[in-house]
Design a protein around this motif. Structure first.
Motif, PDB file in Angstrom:
ATOM      1  N   GLU A  15      15.557  28.283  13.368  1.00 37.72           N
ATOM      2  CA  GLU A  15      15.740  29.727  13.465  1.00 37.72           C
ATOM      3  C   GLU A  15      17.097  30.211  12.980  1.00 37.72           C
ATOM      4  O   GLU A  15      17.255  31.404  12.677  1.00 37.72           O
ATOM      5  N   LEU A  16      18.102  29.326  12.918  1.00 40.54           N
ATOM      6  CA  LEU A  16      19.464  29.738  12.577  1.00 40.54           C
ATOM      7  C   LEU A  16      19.917  29.086  11.279  1.00 40.54           C
ATOM      8  O   LEU A  16      19.470  27.984  10.934  1.00 40.54           O
ATOM      9  N   ASP A  17      20.859  29.762  10.566  1.00 38.09           N
ATOM     10  CA  ASP A  17      21.454  29.113   9.391  1.00 38.09           C
ATOM     11  C   ASP A  17      22.458  28.065   9.860  1.00 38.09           C
ATOM     12  O   ASP A  17      22.760  27.956  11.053  1.00 38.09           O
TER      13      ASP A  17
ATOM     14  N   GLU B 129      25.803  25.558  14.173  1.00 41.06           N
ATOM     15  CA  GLU B 129      26.943  24.805  14.697  1.00 41.06           C
ATOM     16  C   GLU B 129      27.608  25.569  15.845  1.00 41.06           C
ATOM     17  O   GLU B 129      28.019  24.968  16.851  1.00 41.06           O
ATOM     18  N   LYS B 130      27.709  26.894  15.713  1.00 47.70           N
ATOM     19  CA  LYS B 130      28.261  27.715  16.795  1.00 47.70           C
ATOM     20  C   LYS B 130      27.368  27.629  18.035  1.00 47.70           C
ATOM     21  O   LYS B 130      27.863  27.567  19.164  1.00 47.70           O
ATOM     22  N   TYR B 131      26.066  27.651  17.794  1.00 49.54           N
ATOM     23  CA  TYR B 131      25.120  27.578  18.906  1.00 49.54           C
ATOM     24  C   TYR B 131      25.307  26.278  19.677  1.00 49.54           C
ATOM     25  O   TYR B 131      25.374  26.287  20.920  1.00 49.54           O
ATOM     26  N   CYS B 132      25.388  25.157  18.961  1.00 45.32           N
ATOM     27  CA  CYS B 132      25.521  23.846  19.610  1.00 45.32           C
ATOM     28  C   CYS B 132      26.768  23.782  20.481  1.00 45.32           C
ATOM     29  O   CYS B 132      26.722  23.345  21.642  1.00 45.32           O
TER      30      CYS B 132
ATOM     31  N   THR C 261      18.880  14.242  15.716  1.00 47.58           N
ATOM     32  CA  THR C 261      17.440  14.338  15.467  1.00 47.58           C
ATOM     33  C   THR C 261      17.095  15.649  14.770  1.00 47.58           C
ATOM     34  O   THR C 261      16.349  15.666  13.786  1.00 47.58           O
ATOM     35  N   ALA C 262      17.632  16.753  15.280  1.00 48.85           N
ATOM     36  CA  ALA C 262      17.341  18.068  14.695  1.00 48.85           C
ATOM     37  C   ALA C 262      17.831  18.161  13.254  1.00 48.85           C
ATOM     38  O   ALA C 262      17.163  18.751  12.400  1.00 48.85           O
ATOM     39  N   CYS C 263      18.987  17.563  12.985  1.00 43.85           N
ATOM     40  CA  CYS C 263      19.575  17.610  11.634  1.00 43.85           C
ATOM     41  C   CYS C 263      19.123  16.450  10.758  1.00 43.85           C
ATOM     42  O   CYS C 263      19.574  16.317   9.619  1.00 43.85           O
ATOM     43  N   GLN C 264      18.254  15.581  11.301  1.00 41.22           N
ATOM     44  CA  GLN C 264      17.708  14.427  10.602  1.00 41.22           C
ATOM     45  C   GLN C 264      18.806  13.468  10.100  1.00 41.22           C
ATOM     46  O   GLN C 264      18.704  12.869   9.036  1.00 41.22           O
ATOM     47  N   LYS C 265      19.844  13.317  10.913  1.00 39.21           N
ATOM     48  CA  LYS C 265      20.926  12.374  10.607  1.00 39.21           C
ATOM     49  C   LYS C 265      20.578  11.026  11.230  1.00 39.21           C
ATOM     50  O   LYS C 265      21.193  10.552  12.187  1.00 39.21           O
ATOM     51  N   VAL C 266      19.565  10.396  10.655  1.00 37.63           N
ATOM     52  CA  VAL C 266      18.989   9.210  11.279  1.00 37.63           C
ATOM     53  C   VAL C 266      19.909   7.993  11.214  1.00 37.63           C
ATOM     54  O   VAL C 266      19.911   7.163  12.117  1.00 37.63           O
TER      55      VAL C 266
END
Length: 463
Positions: A72-74, A79-82, A139-144
């Motif tokens: 939902e966010l750019d 990053e601010k949300y986190c 997980t959300a950013c797919q940084k596996v």
């Protein structure tokens, strides 16, 4: 699709990392069962249960919203949300410290530690939460790959540091070394992760996201706490209704069923990112096709493990733990029903129906405690396993009803589930029937393995 974005590639990475995180009980059990008595393993398993429970409460489960908000966010706003919602979790940590110290005597007696250690306990719990927050972000950013490196290093570091500290503990108090080794590392890494989120956004923190996060994530506190109680209440109750030794045996043997649970957790981490995206896009055909593949892969893996687990137990564990072989098939089937209810549960999460999700899980945890109260005195550890399995089946049915009739437009018919339930129940019966016939069980395992290989070659994907 790029390799880094492939669900199969992500699944492989998650399987490796989750194997180390959740499978640590199995991997390191030959060491743990030889340096600690069953009583000491019982105390340590209960300590970890309490740490995880406090982690769920003090962190306020803000990380549960990260995957939804990613769509939902750019990037900058995300990053601010986190960072902003992690501040909310930090507030929860300080409130938790106050509550723990006000009720300190109860916690200290329950864990068989001095009251002075409770600050370490609370900080350990928040360190666990900060690391889980980072895992949710990866997980959300797919940084596996980052997820893999952090999880493997953390698990190995916890093992070596904990074992090191046991050498400085008196006999029958080795579990204190395990406490300290785990706490020091998780607190240290948790602080590092907290700073990595906070420092870049320290001038952009805002409370405007808190209302959504509280509304979305607060029900997840009850859901995740109840989920943990479903797993942990039985060993805590065995410790108090029987003895710490049986709790230690139950906890270690329960862990021997976790390879199937770790596989589900890894595949679910990879699957739900695609599932959430396709759900937003309305691509139901994709969801149904790949869900069927997912079901087949996990069903075959579960059936295969049901055939071979007795030999793994005998190799990995000291002889005094072998009595747990009798109830492990029930735990494996229990893990399978957790996998099954993840389908309607993911549907509830993507539709933001977390209150219904939490209500069902709280009901399940309450029912599990009640059933354990009656089953443990009569049937011991097997009674605890039966109670947990019965409750997981009820939870699965309740989630399906919620998704199918309350939310509506659910993707799957009951025939979808039955394609997995029937083979797994047959496999469970076979594991008991042929428990003393190793060649039959391993022969069936080879056949199942060949079927799984054929499926992977045909589909060219785990999903």
């Amino acid at each position: 699709m790029k390799k880094s974005e492939s669900a199969t590639f992500r699944s492989i990475i998650y399987i490796i990392s989750t194997f180390f995180v959740q499978g640590a009980t199995v991997i390191f059990s030959p060491v743990y069962t030889r340096i600690m008595t069953p009583d000491e393993n019982g105390y340590y398993s209960v300590y970890l249960s309490v740490v995880n429970m406090i982690s769920i409460i003090c962190g306020l489960q803000t990380h549960g919203s990260l995957l939804v908000k990613k769509n939902e966010l750019d990037e900058d706003e995300y990053e601010k949300y986190c960072a902003s919602v992690l501040v909310l979790s930090t507030v929860g940590y300080f409130v938790s410290i106050l509550i723990i110290f006000l009720t300190g005597d109860v916690f200290a007696d329950f864990l068989a530690v001095k009251k002075d250690y409770l600050f370490i306990l609370a900080s350990h719990a928040f360190g666990v939460y900060c690391i889980n927050f980072a895992y949710a972000y990866f997980t959300a950013c797919q940084k596996v790959v980052v997820y893999l490196v952090v999880s493997v290093l953390l698990t190995l570091g916890t093992f070596f540091l904990s074992v090191f500290f046991t050498f400085f503990c008196a006999p029958n108090y080795k579990y204190m070394g395990m406490y300290w080794g785990s706490a020091i590392l998780y607190i240290g890494v948790g602080v590092i992760k907290w700073l990595k989120f906070m420092l870049p956004q320290r001038h952009a923190l805002t409370m405007k996201y808190w209302r959504f996060c509280i509304d979305y994530s607060f029900p997840l506190i009850f859901h995740n706490l109840a989920s943990l109680l479903l797993v942990q209440a039985d060993r805590i109750m065995i410790k108090h209704m029987s003895n710490p030794g049986e709790a230690g045996i139950y906890s270690i043997c329960y862990g021997m069923a976790l390879p199937t649970s770790a596989l589900w957790s890894a595949m679910n981490n990879a699957w739900k990112t695609d599932y959430f995206r396709k759900q937003y896009e309305g691509d139901i055909d994709y969801i149904r096709l790949h869900s069927r593949r997912y079901l087949k892969t996990y069903t075959l893996a579960t059936m295969g493990y049901l055939m071979i687990f007795p030999e793994i137990v005998r190799i990995m564990l000291a002889k005094e733990y072998w009595e747990g072989i009798a109830f492990i098939p029930l735990i494996i089937v229990n893990c399978y029903f957790i996998f099954l209810y993840s389908f309607p549960a993911n549907f509830e999460i993507v539709n933001k129906k977390t209150k219904g999700l939490s209500t069902i899980t709280v009901f399940g945890a309450t029912a599990n405690i009640a059933l354990n109260y009656f089953m443990i005195p009569r049937f011991g550890m097997t009674g605890a396993a039966l109670a947990t399995l019965a409750v997981q089946i009820l939870i699965f049915i309740a989630h399906d009803i919620l998704a199918r009739y309350y939310i509506g437009q659910y993707h799957f018919k009951w025939s979808f589930y039955l394609c997995g339930i029937i083979p797994v129940l047959i496999g469970c019966a076979g594991s008991y029937l042929f428990m003393d016939h190793i060649w039959i069980r391993w022969g069936l395992a080879v056949v199942i393995g060949l079927l799984a290989l054929h499926k992977l070659i045909k589909d060219k994907s785990l999903f």
